[in-house]
Motif scaffolding. Structure first.
Motif, short mmCIF file in Angstrom:
data_model
loop_
_atom_site.label_atom_id
_atom_site.label_comp_id
_atom_site.label_asym_id
_atom_site.label_seq_id
_atom_site.Cartn_x
_atom_site.Cartn_y
_atom_site.Cartn_z
N GLN A 56 0.72 -1.13 0.12
CA GLN A 56 -0.02 0.08 0.04
C GLN A 56 0.93 1.27 0.03
O GLN A 56 1.62 1.55 0.72
N GLN A 57 0.58 2.22 -0.89
CA GLN A 57 1.33 3.33 -1.11
C GLN A 57 0.67 4.41 0.04
O GLN A 57 -0.39 4.55 0.35
N CYS A 58 1.54 5.07 0.74
CA CYS A 58 1.24 5.90 1.83
C CYS A 58 2.02 7.31 1.78
O CYS A 58 3.19 7.26 1.19
N SER A 68 1.51 13.28 17.42
CA SER A 68 0.56 12.81 16.57
C SER A 68 1.37 12.76 15.05
O SER A 68 2.18 13.48 15.01
N ILE A 69 0.80 11.67 14.34
CA ILE A 69 1.11 11.56 12.95
C ILE A 69 0.20 11.09 12.23
O ILE A 69 -0.89 10.44 12.89
N SER A 70 -0.09 11.74 10.79
CA SER A 70 -1.27 11.37 10.20
C SER A 70 -0.84 11.02 8.83
O SER A 70 0.16 11.62 8.33
N PHE A 71 -1.32 10.09 8.24
CA PHE A 71 -0.83 9.73 6.76
C PHE A 71 -2.09 9.20 5.95
O PHE A 71 -3.00 8.44 6.22
N LEU A 72 -1.80 9.60 4.47
CA LEU A 72 -2.66 8.91 3.63
C LEU A 72 -2.49 7.23 3.39
O LEU A 72 -1.31 6.87 3.54
N PHE A 73 -3.43 6.48 3.50
CA PHE A 73 -3.18 5.21 3.45
C PHE A 73 -3.67 4.57 2.22
O PHE A 73 -5.10 4.68 1.99
N ALA A 74 -3.00 3.78 1.59
CA ALA A 74 -3.49 2.80 0.32
C ALA A 74 -4.12 4.06 -0.55
O ALA A 74 -5.13 4.01 -1.21
N GLU A 75 -3.02 5.05 -1.01
CA GLU A 75 -3.30 5.92 -2.03
C GLU A 75 -3.71 5.11 -3.60
O GLU A 75 -2.92 4.33 -3.76
N GLY A 76 -4.65 5.91 -3.99
CA GLY A 76 -5.24 5.38 -5.30
C GLY A 76 -6.02 4.47 -5.28
O GLY A 76 -6.62 3.79 -6.14
N LEU A 78 -7.96 2.82 -1.58
CA LEU A 78 -8.78 3.36 -0.49
C LEU A 78 -8.80 4.82 -0.40
O LEU A 78 -9.82 5.51 -0.03
N ASP A 79 -7.69 5.43 -0.55
CA ASP A 79 -7.31 6.69 0.07
C ASP A 79 -7.92 7.11 1.37
O ASP A 79 -8.81 8.18 1.40
N THR A 80 -7.58 6.60 2.21
CA THR A 80 -7.98 6.75 3.54
C THR A 80 -6.66 7.48 4.45
O THR A 80 -5.75 7.32 4.13
N THR A 81 -7.40 7.98 5.56
CA THR A 81 -6.22 8.53 6.36
C THR A 81 -6.42 7.99 8.06
O THR A 81 -7.27 7.80 8.44
N VAL A 82 -5.09 7.82 8.13
CA VAL A 82 -4.84 6.92 9.61
C VAL A 82 -4.06 7.96 10.34
O VAL A 82 -3.10 8.68 9.83
N THR A 83 -4.61 8.45 11.58
CA THR A 83 -4.11 9.23 12.55
C THR A 83 -3.93 8.52 13.70
O THR A 83 -4.92 7.98 14.30
N TRP A 84 -2.80 8.77 14.25
CA TRP A 84 -2.13 8.29 15.66
C TRP A 84 -2.16 9.62 16.50
O TRP A 84 -1.32 10.21 16.28
N THR A 85 -2.93 9.62 17.64
CA THR A 85 -2.53 10.78 18.70
C THR A 85 -2.32 10.10 20.01
O THR A 85 -3.11 9.34 20.33
N LEU A 86 -1.26 10.62 20.48
CA LEU A 86 -0.67 10.28 22.13
C LEU A 86 -1.20 11.10 22.88
O LEU A 86 -0.99 12.36 22.70
#
Length: 137
Positions: A56-58, A68-76, A78-86
């Motif tokens: 998966q391209q991210c 925190s870090i946020s990234f585009l997941f499965a570009e092209g 699903l095009d979803t966004t995963v965000t982890w916040t501590l």
């Protein structure tokens, strides 16, 4: 309107620095989720090897180092966004996961939402196994 976001919270008896390291260090991330060349730098493009689900391209969208870090997941695809916040708490860290942007009006989007909704809790439970190593300097 249907919510197209998966939200989970986990508490760990480890400091935020250890949890951050488990989320953003490639060899530790590979041990609990998927092999990939993640880096906590906005604009960094990377891949995650999701095994049977393919590579998966991210792309890292935003970073607040250690928080925190946020990234585009499965570009092209699903095009979803995963965000982890501590969140630092007295006895460790609370990790907030938000996986957003599923297109529930498509079969692939609905299938991914259902699969990841039931899969994320198990994936997050595997972080426990690497946090002891991540807590080492």
């Amino acid at each position: 309107m249907t919510d197209n976001t998966i939200r989970l919270t986990r508490r760990f008896p480890h400091p935020p620095q250890a949890v951050w390291k488990a989320l953003t260090t490639p060899d530790l991330l590979a041990r609990w989720w998927a092999p990939g060349d993640i880096a906590p730098t906005a604009g960094h493009r990377f891949t995650l090897d999701m095994g049977a689900w393919g590579t998966q391209q991210c792309e890292v969208l935003s970073v607040d180092p250690g928080t925190s870090i946020s990234f585009l997941f499965a570009e092209g695809t699903l095009d979803t966004t995963v965000t982890w916040t501590l969140e630092a708490v007295e006895d460790g860290t609370v990790l907030h996961l938000e996986h957003a942007g599923f297109k529930l009006d498509t079969p692939m989007g609905q299938q991914a939402f259902d699969g990841m909704g039931s899969g994320w809790p198990g994936v997050l439970s595997r972080i426990d196994d690497v946090l002891v190593d991540a807590a080492r300097p």
